[in-house]
Design a protein around this motif. Structure first.
Motif, mmCIF file in Angstrom:
data_model
loop_
_atom_site.group_PDB
_atom_site.id
_atom_site.type_symbol
_atom_site.label_atom_id
_atom_site.label_comp_id
_atom_site.label_asym_id
_atom_site.label_seq_id
_atom_site.Cartn_x
_atom_site.Cartn_y
_atom_site.Cartn_z
ATOM 1 N N HIS A 161 0.839 -1.195 0.000
ATOM 2 C CA HIS A 161 0.000 0.000 0.000
ATOM 3 C C HIS A 161 0.878 1.251 0.000
ATOM 4 O O HIS A 161 1.770 1.385 0.834
ATOM 5 N N PRO A 162 0.637 2.189 -0.919
ATOM 6 C CA PRO A 162 1.510 3.368 -1.013
ATOM 7 C C PRO A 162 1.485 4.258 0.224
ATOM 8 O O PRO A 162 2.466 4.949 0.508
ATOM 9 N N ASP A 163 0.374 4.260 0.964
ATOM 10 C CA ASP A 163 0.308 5.093 2.167
ATOM 11 C C ASP A 163 1.254 4.614 3.259
ATOM 12 O O ASP A 163 1.511 5.346 4.221
ATOM 13 N N TRP A 164 1.763 3.398 3.126
ATOM 14 C CA TRP A 164 2.657 2.848 4.144
ATOM 15 C C TRP A 164 4.128 3.117 3.851
ATOM 16 O O TRP A 164 5.000 2.683 4.590
ATOM 17 N N LEU A 165 4.423 3.824 2.778
ATOM 18 C CA LEU A 165 5.796 4.242 2.513
ATOM 19 C C LEU A 165 6.217 5.330 3.493
ATOM 20 O O LEU A 165 5.391 6.129 3.945
ATOM 21 N N THR A 166 7.513 5.395 3.796
ATOM 22 C CA THR A 166 8.008 6.519 4.579
ATOM 23 C C THR A 166 8.067 7.759 3.689
ATOM 24 O O THR A 166 8.118 7.664 2.452
ATOM 25 N N LEU A 167 8.083 8.928 4.316
ATOM 26 C CA LEU A 167 8.216 10.169 3.552
ATOM 27 C C LEU A 167 9.546 10.211 2.806
ATOM 28 O O LEU A 167 9.615 10.695 1.671
ATOM 29 N N ARG A 168 10.596 9.701 3.447
ATOM 30 C CA ARG A 168 11.900 9.685 2.789
ATOM 31 C C ARG A 168 11.854 8.831 1.524
ATOM 32 O O ARG A 168 12.400 9.217 0.481
ATOM 33 N N ALA A 169 11.200 7.682 1.604
ATOM 34 C CA ALA A 169 11.077 6.821 0.429
ATOM 35 C C ALA A 169 10.333 7.544 -0.688
ATOM 36 O O ALA A 169 10.737 7.502 -1.862
ATOM 37 N N TYR A 170 9.246 8.214 -0.332
ATOM 38 C CA TYR A 170 8.459 8.938 -1.338
ATOM 39 C C TYR A 170 9.294 10.010 -2.029
ATOM 40 O O TYR A 170 9.285 10.130 -3.263
ATOM 41 N N HIS A 171 10.039 10.791 -1.252
ATOM 42 C CA HIS A 171 10.845 11.865 -1.836
ATOM 43 C C HIS A 171 11.920 11.305 -2.771
ATOM 44 O O HIS A 171 12.170 11.862 -3.850
ATOM 45 N N LEU A 172 12.541 10.205 -2.381
ATOM 46 C CA LEU A 172 13.580 9.615 -3.226
ATOM 47 C C LEU A 172 12.995 9.042 -4.514
ATOM 48 O O LEU A 172 13.619 9.122 -5.579
ATOM 49 N N LEU A 173 11.805 8.459 -4.441
ATOM 50 C CA LEU A 173 11.160 7.942 -5.650
ATOM 51 C C LEU A 173 10.795 9.083 -6.599
ATOM 52 O O LEU A 173 10.853 8.927 -7.824
ATOM 53 N N GLN A 174 10.430 10.233 -6.043
ATOM 54 C CA GLN A 174 10.097 11.391 -6.868
ATOM 55 C C GLN A 174 11.329 11.957 -7.574
ATOM 56 O O GLN A 174 11.230 12.515 -8.668
ATOM 57 N N GLN A 175 12.501 11.796 -6.956
ATOM 58 C CA GLN A 175 13.738 12.325 -7.525
ATOM 59 C C GLN A 175 14.458 11.320 -8.426
ATOM 60 O O GLN A 175 15.370 11.691 -9.166
ATOM 61 N N ALA A 176 14.046 10.069 -8.378
ATOM 62 C CA ALA A 176 14.796 8.998 -9.035
ATOM 63 C C ALA A 176 14.866 9.174 -10.549
ATOM 64 O O ALA A 176 13.921 9.641 -11.190
ATOM 65 N N GLN A 177 16.012 8.768 -11.090
ATOM 66 C CA GLN A 177 16.179 8.709 -12.546
ATOM 67 C C GLN A 177 16.204 7.265 -13.042
ATOM 68 O O GLN A 177 15.926 7.001 -14.201
#
Length: 239
Positions: free
Chosen positions: A13-29
């Motif tokens: 479930h995406p709501d169970w990701l940490t905020l740090r994980a979310y930010h890194l996925l948004q920045q990922a190449q």
């Protein structure tokens, strides 16, 4: 500046990701992910990132950990924000060391972002616990992907009140035979949970002696997790 991150995606479930994980996925190449990472999680990845699935699925060959490590190192040297995305938590039955050792030896810095392991996810989804003041003061996590010797089964049964089995359907008949031969009681409760935290989540509550028949009757399949022990009878959401 290039970066390399190992991220635990949790049960799905995406709501169970940490905020740090979310930010890194948004920045990922580049995101290198396992087969069991949910589509809901992958939808959070930077839309301009490249995605490579490296886990084994059906008849497809999975990547060897050293191949994955090389892929990650190549991406890092190309200056990319690189993410290695694993289901659950990266430190539990995820072949983590096999991937990070070549990277460490190459003196490449990396970050580890923990995820919710499936056992904790099951407890949250079903309102239950792995320990109980009267029933269970010890817990052991085991993987069904490797054979368990009779000696080890005897030790597990005598020292652990609750057994959590990851990927149990890979070898469940053999696991049950080993459990019984080592002195485990056939009426011991066992709970199976499939697709934890997602809309497709399903549960089966039975005993060591009945669970194989229940799996066949309900066509229960992977990915799943099993909890063996008296605490399973207290899971509010399993009824």
């Amino acid at each position: 500046m290039a970066s390399l991150s190992f991220i635990g995606a949790g049960p799905g479930h995406p709501d169970w990701l940490t905020l740090r994980a979310y930010h890194l996925l948004q920045q990922a190449q580049l995101v290198v992910y396992d087969a069991l990472v949910s589509q809901q999680i992958l939808q959070l990845v930077n839309p301009y990132a490249s995605l490579i699935q490296v886990g084994k699925r059906s008849s497809q060959r999975g990547y060897h950990p050293t191949e994955i490590a090389q892929l990650l190192m190549n991406s890092y040297h190309q200056g990319n924000h690189t993410v290695r995305l694993k289901g659950g938590d990266v430190s539990i039955f995820a072949r983590f060391y096999e991937e990070i050792l070549p990277i460490h030896e190459a003196c490449i810095p990396f970050e580890i972002v923990p995820g919710i392991t499936t056992a904790s996810g099951v407890c949250a989804s079903l309102a239950c616990a792995l320990t109980h003041r009267s029933l269970a003061s010890s817990v052991t996590f085991i993987s069904a992907m490797e054979a368990i010797s009779p000696f080890r089964w005897s030790k597990l049964i005598s020292t652990s009140d609750t057994l959590v089995v990851y990927m149990p359907l890979a070898n469940l008949p053999s696991l049950i035979d080993g459990y019984l031969q080592a002195g485990g009681h056939p009426e011991t409760p066992i709970l199976l949970v499939q697709w934890c935290s997602l809309d497709t989540q399903a549960t089966l509550l039975g005993t060591i002696s009945t669970i194989n028949h229940q799996i066949q009757r309900h066509q229960f399949g992977p990915p799943s997790l099993a909890i063996i022990g008296e605490v399973t009878t207290l899971c509010i959401g399993s009824t």
